[in-house]
Design a protein around this motif. Sequence first.
Motif, PDB file in Angstrom:
ATOM      1  N   MET A 220      -2.267  17.095  11.617  1.00  7.77           N
ATOM      2  CA  MET A 220      -2.664  16.081  12.577  1.00  7.77           C
ATOM      3  C   MET A 220      -2.477  14.979  11.625  1.00  7.77           C
ATOM      4  O   MET A 220      -4.121  14.725  11.330  1.00  7.77           O
ATOM      5  N   LEU A 221      -2.363  13.964  12.285  1.00 10.74           N
ATOM      6  CA  LEU A 221      -2.831  12.410  11.012  1.00 10.74           C
ATOM      7  C   LEU A 221      -3.048  11.412  12.726  1.00 10.74           C
ATOM      8  O   LEU A 221      -2.763  11.884  13.713  1.00 10.74           O
ATOM      9  N   ASP A 222      -3.373  10.438  12.153  1.00  9.29           N
ATOM     10  CA  ASP A 222      -4.285   9.391  13.069  1.00  9.29           C
ATOM     11  C   ASP A 222      -3.086   8.158  13.239  1.00  9.29           C
ATOM     12  O   ASP A 222      -2.830   7.298  12.525  1.00  9.29           O
TER      13      ASP A 222
ATOM     14  N   GLY B 272      17.245  16.050  -3.444  1.00 10.85           N
ATOM     15  CA  GLY B 272      16.895  16.211  -4.554  1.00 10.85           C
ATOM     16  C   GLY B 272      16.312  14.348  -5.323  1.00 10.85           C
ATOM     17  O   GLY B 272      15.742  13.607  -4.303  1.00 10.85           O
ATOM     18  N   GLU B 273      15.929  15.276  -6.299  1.00 13.12           N
ATOM     19  CA  GLU B 273      14.449  13.369  -7.232  1.00 13.12           C
ATOM     20  C   GLU B 273      15.613  12.619  -7.616  1.00 13.12           C
ATOM     21  O   GLU B 273      16.431  13.347  -8.774  1.00 13.12           O
ATOM     22  N   VAL B 274      15.445  11.416  -7.580  1.00 15.24           N
ATOM     23  CA  VAL B 274      16.134  10.297  -8.112  1.00 15.24           C
ATOM     24  C   VAL B 274      15.442  10.640  -9.524  1.00 15.24           C
ATOM     25  O   VAL B 274      14.035  10.279  -9.620  1.00 15.24           O
TER      26      VAL B 274
ATOM     27  N   ALA C 169       4.295   7.150  -2.382  1.00 14.42           N
ATOM     28  CA  ALA C 169       3.809   6.376  -3.579  1.00 14.42           C
ATOM     29  C   ALA C 169       4.462   6.450  -4.588  1.00 14.42           C
ATOM     30  O   ALA C 169       3.908   6.294  -6.015  1.00 14.42           O
ATOM     31  N   PHE C 170       5.691   6.887  -4.832  1.00 12.84           N
ATOM     32  CA  PHE C 170       6.195   6.772  -6.452  1.00 12.84           C
ATOM     33  C   PHE C 170       7.634   6.462  -6.035  1.00 12.84           C
ATOM     34  O   PHE C 170       8.188   6.174  -7.020  1.00 12.84           O
ATOM     35  N   SER C 171       6.870   4.589  -5.431  1.00 10.09           N
ATOM     36  CA  SER C 171       7.707   3.499  -5.183  1.00 10.09           C
ATOM     37  C   SER C 171       7.568   2.799  -6.427  1.00 10.09           C
ATOM     38  O   SER C 171       8.796   2.384  -6.582  1.00 10.09           O
TER      39      SER C 171
ATOM     40  N   ALA D  34       7.315   3.814  -9.800  1.00  8.42           N
ATOM     41  CA  ALA D  34       8.211   4.480 -10.181  1.00  8.42           C
ATOM     42  C   ALA D  34       8.985   4.320 -10.604  1.00  8.42           C
ATOM     43  O   ALA D  34       9.634   4.316 -11.152  1.00  8.42           O
ATOM     44  N   VAL D  35       9.704   4.621  -8.809  1.00  9.20           N
ATOM     45  CA  VAL D  35      11.086   4.125  -9.067  1.00  9.20           C
ATOM     46  C   VAL D  35      11.258   2.461  -9.193  1.00  9.20           C
ATOM     47  O   VAL D  35      12.791   2.343  -9.676  1.00  9.20           O
ATOM     48  N   ALA D  36      10.512   1.421  -8.819  1.00  9.62           N
ATOM     49  CA  ALA D  36      10.861   0.338  -8.796  1.00  9.62           C
ATOM     50  C   ALA D  36      10.716  -0.135 -10.733  1.00  9.62           C
ATOM     51  O   ALA D  36      12.025  -0.791 -11.115  1.00  9.62           O
TER      52      ALA D  36
ATOM     53  N   LEU E  55      -1.011  12.581  -1.352  1.00 10.39           N
ATOM     54  CA  LEU E  55      -1.088  11.279  -1.915  1.00 10.39           C
ATOM     55  C   LEU E  55      -1.172   9.767  -1.216  1.00 10.39           C
ATOM     56  O   LEU E  55       0.025   9.508  -0.453  1.00 10.39           O
ATOM     57  N   TYR E  56      -1.620   8.600  -1.279  1.00  5.48           N
ATOM     58  CA  TYR E  56      -1.453   7.109  -0.059  1.00  5.48           C
ATOM     59  C   TYR E  56      -0.390   6.421  -1.903  1.00  5.48           C
ATOM     60  O   TYR E  56      -0.618   6.484  -3.168  1.00  5.48           O
ATOM     61  N   ASP E  57       0.045   6.050  -0.330  1.00  2.00           N
ATOM     62  CA  ASP E  57       1.239   5.167  -1.509  1.00  2.00           C
ATOM     63  C   ASP E  57       0.525   4.333  -1.090  1.00  2.00           C
ATOM     64  O   ASP E  57       0.728   2.883  -0.720  1.00  2.00           O
TER      65      ASP E  57
ATOM     66  N   GLY F   9       4.689   1.486  -0.097  1.00  4.05           N
ATOM     67  CA  GLY F   9       3.595   1.617  -0.241  1.00  4.05           C
ATOM     68  C   GLY F   9       2.706   0.665   1.336  1.00  4.05           C
ATOM     69  O   GLY F   9       1.769  -0.457   1.149  1.00  4.05           O
ATOM     70  N   PHE F  10       2.703   1.794   1.938  1.00  4.65           N
ATOM     71  CA  PHE F  10       2.251   1.634   2.743  1.00  4.65           C
ATOM     72  C   PHE F  10       0.716   1.786   3.275  1.00  4.65           C
ATOM     73  O   PHE F  10      -0.387   1.859   4.369  1.00  4.65           O
ATOM     74  N   SER F  11       0.004   2.830   1.900  1.00  6.33           N
ATOM     75  CA  SER F  11      -1.109   2.385   1.244  1.00  6.33           C
ATOM     76  C   SER F  11      -2.320   3.472   2.827  1.00  6.33           C
ATOM     77  O   SER F  11      -2.919   2.984   3.287  1.00  6.33           O
TER      78      SER F  11
HETATM   79  C1  LIG Z   1      -4.752  12.565   3.688  1.00  7.17           C
HETATM   80  C2  LIG Z   1      -3.540  11.469   4.039  1.00  7.17           C
HETATM   81  C3  LIG Z   1      -4.032  11.349   5.622  1.00  7.17           C
HETATM   82  C4  LIG Z   1      -3.273  10.079   6.632  1.00  7.17           C
HETATM   83  N1  LIG Z   1      -3.704   9.060   7.036  1.00  7.17           N
HETATM   84  C5  LIG Z   1      -2.966   8.412   7.776  1.00  7.17           C
HETATM   85  C6  LIG Z   1      -2.819   7.890   9.354  1.00  7.17           C
HETATM   86  O1  LIG Z   1      -4.570   8.561   9.849  1.00  7.17           O
HETATM   87  N2  LIG Z   1      -2.331   7.080   9.920  1.00  7.17           N
HETATM   88  C7  LIG Z   1      -1.619   6.812   9.317  1.00  7.17           C
HETATM   89  O2  LIG Z   1      -0.795   5.519   9.837  1.00  7.17           O
HETATM   90  N3  LIG Z   1      -0.561   6.886   7.477  1.00  7.17           N
HETATM   91  C8  LIG Z   1      -1.921   7.524   7.678  1.00  7.17           C
HETATM   92  N4  LIG Z   1      -1.566   8.468   6.000  1.00  7.17           N
HETATM   93  C9  LIG Z   1      -0.170   7.292   5.192  1.00  7.17           C
HETATM   94  C10 LIG Z   1       1.393   8.475   5.732  1.00  7.17           C
HETATM   95  O3  LIG Z   1       1.666   9.591   5.084  1.00  7.17           O
HETATM   96  C11 LIG Z   1       1.590   7.391   4.752  1.00  7.17           C
HETATM   97  O4  LIG Z   1       1.799   6.075   5.003  1.00  7.17           O
HETATM   98  C12 LIG Z   1       3.611   7.630   5.032  1.00  7.17           C
HETATM   99  O5  LIG Z   1       3.523   8.838   4.891  1.00  7.17           O
HETATM  100  C13 LIG Z   1       4.210   6.576   4.275  1.00  7.17           C
HETATM  101  O6  LIG Z   1       5.909   7.356   4.637  1.00  7.17           O
HETATM  102  P1  LIG Z   1       7.422   6.241   3.513  1.00  7.17           P
HETATM  103  O7  LIG Z   1       7.963   7.467   4.352  1.00  7.17           O
HETATM  104  O8  LIG Z   1       6.718   5.216   2.798  1.00  7.17           O
HETATM  105  O9  LIG Z   1       6.855   7.808   1.755  1.00  7.17           O
HETATM  106  P2  LIG Z   1       6.666   9.263   1.911  1.00  7.17           P
HETATM  107  O10 LIG Z   1       6.204   9.823   3.673  1.00  7.17           O
HETATM  108  O11 LIG Z   1       5.395   9.999   1.210  1.00  7.17           O
HETATM  109  O12 LIG Z   1       7.391   9.667   2.084  1.00  7.17           O
HETATM  110  C14 LIG Z   1       8.356   9.628   1.015  1.00  7.17           C
HETATM  111  C15 LIG Z   1       9.068  10.572   0.326  1.00  7.17           C
HETATM  112  O13 LIG Z   1       9.820  10.248  -0.547  1.00  7.17           O
HETATM  113  C16 LIG Z   1       9.677  11.629  -1.201  1.00  7.17           C
HETATM  114  N5  LIG Z   1      10.074  10.712  -3.429  1.00  7.17           N
HETATM  115  C17 LIG Z   1       9.295  10.037  -3.627  1.00  7.17           C
HETATM  116  N6  LIG Z   1       9.974   9.918  -5.033  1.00  7.17           N
HETATM  117  C18 LIG Z   1      11.053  10.375  -5.419  1.00  7.17           C
HETATM  118  C19 LIG Z   1      12.063  10.449  -5.693  1.00  7.17           C
HETATM  119  N7  LIG Z   1      11.890   9.822  -6.709  1.00  7.17           N
HETATM  120  N8  LIG Z   1      13.689  10.795  -5.097  1.00  7.17           N
HETATM  121  C20 LIG Z   1      14.037  11.067  -3.684  1.00  7.17           C
HETATM  122  N9  LIG Z   1      12.771  11.488  -2.362  1.00  7.17           N
HETATM  123  C21 LIG Z   1      11.149  10.617  -3.756  1.00  7.17           C
HETATM  124  C22 LIG Z   1       8.971  12.129  -1.329  1.00  7.17           C
HETATM  125  O14 LIG Z   1       8.737  13.578  -1.480  1.00  7.17           O
HETATM  126  C23 LIG Z   1       8.913  12.046   0.125  1.00  7.17           C
HETATM  127  O15 LIG Z   1       9.899  12.749   0.692  1.00  7.17           O
HETATM  128  C24 LIG Z   1      -2.224   9.094   5.654  1.00  7.17           C
HETATM  129  C25 LIG Z   1      -1.907   9.934   3.987  1.00  7.17           C
HETATM  130  C26 LIG Z   1      -2.807  10.672   3.367  1.00  7.17           C
HETATM  131  C27 LIG Z   1      -2.585  10.940   1.992  1.00  7.17           C
END
Ligand SMILES: Cc1cc2nc3c(=O)[nH]c(=O)nc-3n(C[C@H](O)[C@H](O)[C@H](O)COP(=O)(O)OP(=O)(O)OC[C@H]3O[C@@H](n4cnc5c(N)ncnc54)[C@H](O)[C@@H]3O)c2cc1C
Length: 361
Positions: A1-3, A119-121, A168-170, A172-174, A285-287, A311-313
């Motif tokens: 659960m996250l918040d 799949g991984e880009v 977190a890997f955005s 690297a994709v850029a 991993l934080y983005d 990059g939602f950090s």
């Molecule tokens: C410990 C922790 C606690 C957190 N707590 C909170 C919180 O309380 N509230 C909150 O709002 N946010 C929280 N976050 C942040 C939140 O999880 C992220 O900001 C959010 O998941 C970002 O969503 P996203 O879809 O952009 O990226 P992600 O959820 O990271 O999804 C990215 C996806 O892209 C995939 N991917 C990466 N590289 C490639 C590639 N080259 N090719 C294909 N696919 C790829 C990954 O496998 C993943 O499935 C927390 C994060 C962590 C680590």
Amino acid sequence: MLDMSIGGRSKLLQNIGQHLGIDGQSAPDINLKLNGYLLLTKESGAEQLIQNQRLQTELGAQIDLLSPAKVNSMFPWVNTDEIVLAAYGVRNEGWFDPWALLMAFKAKAQSLGANYMNGEVIGFNLKNTAQTDSDGHNIQTCNEAIIRQSDGTVKALAFGTGIVCCGAFSGAVAKSLGYGSDQSGVRSVALPIEPRKRYVFVFQCNDGPDPDRCPLVFDTSSIYFRPEGKGGNYLSSLCPIEAEEPSVDNLDVDYSFFENTVWPQLAHRVKAFESIKLKTSWAGLYDYNTMDQNAVIGKDPYYDNMYWAAGFSGHGIQMGAAVGRAVAELIVHNKYKTIDLTRFGWDRVLNDQPFRELNVY
Ligand SMILES: Cc1cc2nc3c(=O)[nH]c(=O)nc-3n(C[C@H](O)[C@H](O)[C@H](O)COP(=O)(O)OP(=O)(O)OC[C@H]3O[C@@H](n4cnc5c(N)ncnc54)[C@H](O)[C@@H]3O)c2cc1C
């Protein structure tokens, strides 16, 4: 659960079955817990807290400012030493199970016809990116990704419109799209998004705050905690300071960080937390956007058919649904309609103009 602070999304989360329900199936259960957030501040943060509360109230949130005495009467287990003010989300604020929400979105999308592939880009075919639009103008497009599939095979995948949302890997994709490599122009700039390791700790305390009434508490020390289900479990964490950022080479948990940094602060704020037992922990991993800890959302500045939501950090869960809607509008209507996210666009990265959030804890 996250918040998250649920704010405007409460209608989505509280009516999840209406929005993400699928005919013939039971409504998704995201384990929504509306206990509110309690933000504690010292003198140095009081003015900002007041301004934040004013803005949140103007926008329809129900956040009360509490004096230390009021905090004591509502939550007698909080040690209010050095606290001068608190903000408490009275309604529509809490936490939920984000994985369950993600799965509910996915199932709903599939029920509406979306196809998923894993799949991984690992790159893009950047040859022949110049095309001519219907008015005869030259535009850059990127229409082919190189994908490594789960069985290890590599193939090219053609696409019409691409959205980079690789967490977190955005960054690297850029880079694989050429950002940070040109001598001049927009692709001379790198996208400042990188992984940062963050820990979550779950501990048990038999005499801790009542889980039915305990909010998510953000302390002045930046630790947070909240109840995790029943049974005296609580979840807690803290972001390390910049100089002590852990390596992202693995997802090992540093238990000394809990022992030496998190626990003492927990015990200072809640006396019962002097006696606790660490039950489990994990790292993710934080983005992380190193420029301003905010997401980069919107149209790609170079490729005409690509978009970004990355990059939602560390606060992407609470923004995800709204961002998804906004980016969909941008793609379909070529402009934002209900939520204008222009300020989150690439322009600020290209012009090195950070856009900082003032309501971060
Ligand atoms: C410990 C922790 C606690 C957190 N707590 C909170 C919180 O309380 N509230 C909150 O709002 N946010 C929280 N976050 C942040 C939140 O999880 C992220 O900001 C959010 O998941 C970002 O969503 P996203 O879809 O952009 O990226 P992600 O959820 O990271 O999804 C990215 C996806 O892209 C995939 N991917 C990466 N590289 C490639 C590639 N080259 N090719 C294909 N696919 C790829 C990954 O496998 C993943 O499935 C927390 C994060 C962590 C680590």
